[in-house]
Structure formats: C-alpha cells, structure tokens
Design a protein around this motif. Structure first.
Motif, PDB file in Angstrom:
ATOM      1  N   UNK A 196      15.301 -31.304  63.039  1.00  0.00           N
ATOM      2  CA  UNK A 196      15.404 -32.492  62.196  1.00  0.00           C
ATOM      3  C   UNK A 196      16.807 -33.093  62.239  1.00  0.00           C
ATOM      4  N   UNK A 197      17.795 -32.277  62.594  1.00  0.00           N
ATOM      5  CA  UNK A 197      19.169 -32.779  62.717  1.00  0.00           C
ATOM      6  C   UNK A 197      19.419 -33.433  64.073  1.00  0.00           C
ATOM      7  N   UNK A 198      18.394 -33.449  64.927  1.00  0.00           N
ATOM      8  CA  UNK A 198      18.529 -34.115  66.210  1.00  0.00           C
ATOM      9  C   UNK A 198      18.891 -33.225  67.371  1.00  0.00           C
ATOM     10  N   UNK A 199      18.892 -31.887  67.162  1.00  0.00           N
ATOM     11  CA  UNK A 199      19.211 -30.962  68.237  1.00  0.00           C
ATOM     12  C   UNK A 199      18.111 -30.984  69.299  1.00  0.00           C
ATOM     13  N   UNK A 200      18.487 -30.901  70.570  1.00  0.00           N
ATOM     14  CA  UNK A 200      17.524 -30.709  71.648  1.00  0.00           C
ATOM     15  C   UNK A 200      17.081 -29.248  71.669  1.00  0.00           C
ATOM     16  N   UNK A 201      15.963 -28.980  72.331  1.00  0.00           N
ATOM     17  CA  UNK A 201      15.452 -27.609  72.384  1.00  0.00           C
ATOM     18  C   UNK A 201      16.500 -26.637  72.929  1.00  0.00           C
ATOM     19  N   UNK A 202      17.205 -27.060  73.984  1.00  0.00           N
ATOM     20  CA  UNK A 202      18.217 -26.184  74.582  1.00  0.00           C
ATOM     21  C   UNK A 202      19.340 -25.893  73.595  1.00  0.00           C
ATOM     22  N   UNK A 230      19.067 -25.926  70.291  1.00  0.00           N
ATOM     23  CA  UNK A 230      18.519 -25.033  69.254  1.00  0.00           C
ATOM     24  C   UNK A 230      18.513 -23.594  69.760  1.00  0.00           C
ATOM     25  N   UNK A 231      18.092 -23.432  71.005  1.00  0.00           N
ATOM     26  CA  UNK A 231      18.058 -22.088  71.595  1.00  0.00           C
ATOM     27  C   UNK A 231      19.444 -21.457  71.601  1.00  0.00           C
ATOM     28  N   UNK A 232      20.448 -22.249  71.966  1.00  0.00           N
ATOM     29  CA  UNK A 232      21.821 -21.738  72.004  1.00  0.00           C
ATOM     30  C   UNK A 232      22.330 -21.411  70.605  1.00  0.00           C
ATOM     31  N   UNK A 233      22.014 -22.265  69.642  1.00  0.00           N
ATOM     32  CA  UNK A 233      22.485 -22.072  68.261  1.00  0.00           C
ATOM     33  C   UNK A 233      21.881 -20.829  67.627  1.00  0.00           C
ATOM     34  N   UNK A 234      20.610 -20.556  67.942  1.00  0.00           N
ATOM     35  CA  UNK A 234      19.894 -19.445  67.303  1.00  0.00           C
ATOM     36  C   UNK A 234      19.824 -18.199  68.175  1.00  0.00           C
ATOM     37  N   UNK A 235      20.438 -18.276  69.379  1.00  0.00           N
ATOM     38  CA  UNK A 235      20.451 -17.137  70.300  1.00  0.00           C
ATOM     39  C   UNK A 235      19.038 -16.692  70.689  1.00  0.00           C
ATOM     40  N   UNK A 236      18.201 -17.668  70.985  1.00  0.00           N
ATOM     41  CA  UNK A 236      16.851 -17.401  71.447  1.00  0.00           C
ATOM     42  C   UNK A 236      16.599 -18.255  72.684  1.00  0.00           C
ATOM     43  N   UNK A 237      15.477 -18.020  73.363  1.00  0.00           N
ATOM     44  CA  UNK A 237      15.172 -18.774  74.570  1.00  0.00           C
ATOM     45  C   UNK A 237      14.564 -20.126  74.225  1.00  0.00           C
ATOM     46  N   UNK A 238      14.620 -21.056  75.197  1.00  0.00           N
ATOM     47  CA  UNK A 238      14.001 -22.357  75.008  1.00  0.00           C
ATOM     48  C   UNK A 238      12.499 -22.186  74.811  1.00  0.00           C
ATOM     49  N   UNK A 239      11.918 -21.243  75.539  1.00  0.00           N
ATOM     50  CA  UNK A 239      10.488 -20.979  75.402  1.00  0.00           C
ATOM     51  C   UNK A 239      10.149 -20.540  73.978  1.00  0.00           C
TER      52      UNK A 239
END
Length: 231
Positions: A183-189, A191-200
């Motif tokens: 909702x803050x406008x982050x791209x999937x990639x 978000x993955x980097x911010x949360x330490x998870x994969x794009x999948x």
C-alpha cells in the motif's frame, strides 16, 4: 540480634531488579533505552536486546527475562510474530509493547497476541520504568488514550466502538506486513528485500490477501489498507 543478622535483614528483603529484554529494529533507539534504564534506576536491568524477530525469539529463550519491551512494527513480522513464537514456550514472561504507533489496530493486534500492555515512545524514562515494574507485578499498563481501544475491543458493553474488523482479522501478521508495504507503493522485489523473503513468497502472500479480502488488484488493496489505517 547480632551484627551479621542486622546486616543481612534488609538485603534478604530487597527486591531484585526486573530483568528486561529490548526488541526494536532501530539500534540507536535500543541503545538509548538501554542507557536511560541502566542509568536511571536499579529497579530494572537490561539483560539483552534484538533487532529482528528471529534474534528476539532466540534471545528471549536464552536470557529468559521477566519483561520483554517489544516494538510493534519490524521488517520481518513485528511484535505479534515475536509473541506468537515465544509465548507458548515461555508463558511466564511478560510482554510490554513500546511503539511509535497509537493506531487502534496495532494496539489490539499485540494485546490479542498476548502482550500485557502498550505504551507509546513518547513515554518518559521514569514512566517507562514504572510501566515495566507494574507489568512485571501483573498489572496491565496502557498509555492513557490507548486503554479505551482495549476496553472497546474486549468489553461487551453498549456503545463500544467496533474495533474488531473480521476481514482484517483473517490476515496473518506476515500478510499484514506485505500489505502495508504494498500500500506504500513498494514493488514486489522491494517488499521481498525489506522482509527478507523471496519475491515468490511475496506473490503468494499477495494472492492470499486478495483471496481473503475478495479484491481484484493491488490498487484496491492499497485503498482497503488505507481505509483501515494500515499504511
């Protein structure tokens, strides 16, 4: 009474410090809180700290503190996730949320997860010490205006504001983290980097949120999240 008996009496009745573990993803904030608590009083003793959910769970298990001072929002799951993973193994430990957020949904989420109280980061050092000691003694402690959120959410009384949101309650803590960043406008990639998870994994969480909320796309999700003050 002998001199040795006279000397030992007060010591045996003295209260030991409340052992505190700090959880916050900002190292400077943790350092400031630790310095304040260590220099201000001998009523509390900071025994450890952590900046991620994983570090927090491990550190809590190792140090077994009396009270955990817990941030609500962290990149890898937040305070509710720490509670979910720690409380089953350590029911004797008390958790006190310490957050910059005073949003009703944040307060209710961590209280439902098992926190004993919730105070905001505007609290003074002396007030924080008193809050730590009080929750250690079994009291529930809230910053003044936050107590009403809890009463409304948990007390069945006429005129209570409906804090509970059935749709929001369907989401897991991690799904809420993904949704908030989306909702803050982050791209999937991102978000993955911010949360330490994969794009999948991000894609999986977004699909799950779309299914649970019965929405069609990220733009509708962003509006839905904004309406619920998740952003």
């Amino acid at each position: 009474m002998s001199d040795s008996e006279t000397q030992s009496g007060p010591q045996s009745g003295a209260r030991r410090p409340v052992r505190v573990f700090l959880v916050d993803d900002h190292a400077l904030f943790r350092a400031g809180v630790r310095t304040e608590l260590d220099s201000l009083t001998d009523e509390v003793e900071v025994v450890g700290e952590a900046g991620t959910v994983g570090e927090a769970v491990a550190g809590i298990g190792h140090h077994k503190p009396d009270v955990v001072l817990l941030d609500v929002h962290m990149p890898d799951g937040g305070g509710a996730e720490v509670l979910r993973r720690s409380r089953p193994d350590h029911p004797e430990i008390t958790f006190l949320a310490l957050s910059v957020s005073d949003a009703a949904e944040d307060v209710i989420a961590v209280i439902r997860a098992g926190a004993r109280g919730y105070v905001t980061k505007t609290i003074s050092s002396q007030e924080l010490v008193r809050a730590v000691v009080r929750v250690s003694d079994g009291d529930a402690v809230f910053s003044p205006r936050l107590a009403g959120f809890v009463l409304d959410a948990f007390a069945d009384r006429p005129g209570a504001a409906p804090i509970s949101d059935p749709e929001l309650d369907l989401l897991t803590p991690r799904e809420r983290d993904v949704l908030r960043l989306l909702a803050r406008g982050y791209a999937y990639k991102e978000i993955a980097s911010e949360l330490f998870i994969s794009v999948k994994t991000v894609e999986t969480h977004v699909s799950s949120v779309l299914r649970k909320t019965q929405l069609s796309n990220r733009y509708e999700l962003s509006r839905w999240a904004s309406d619920r003050r998740l952003v």
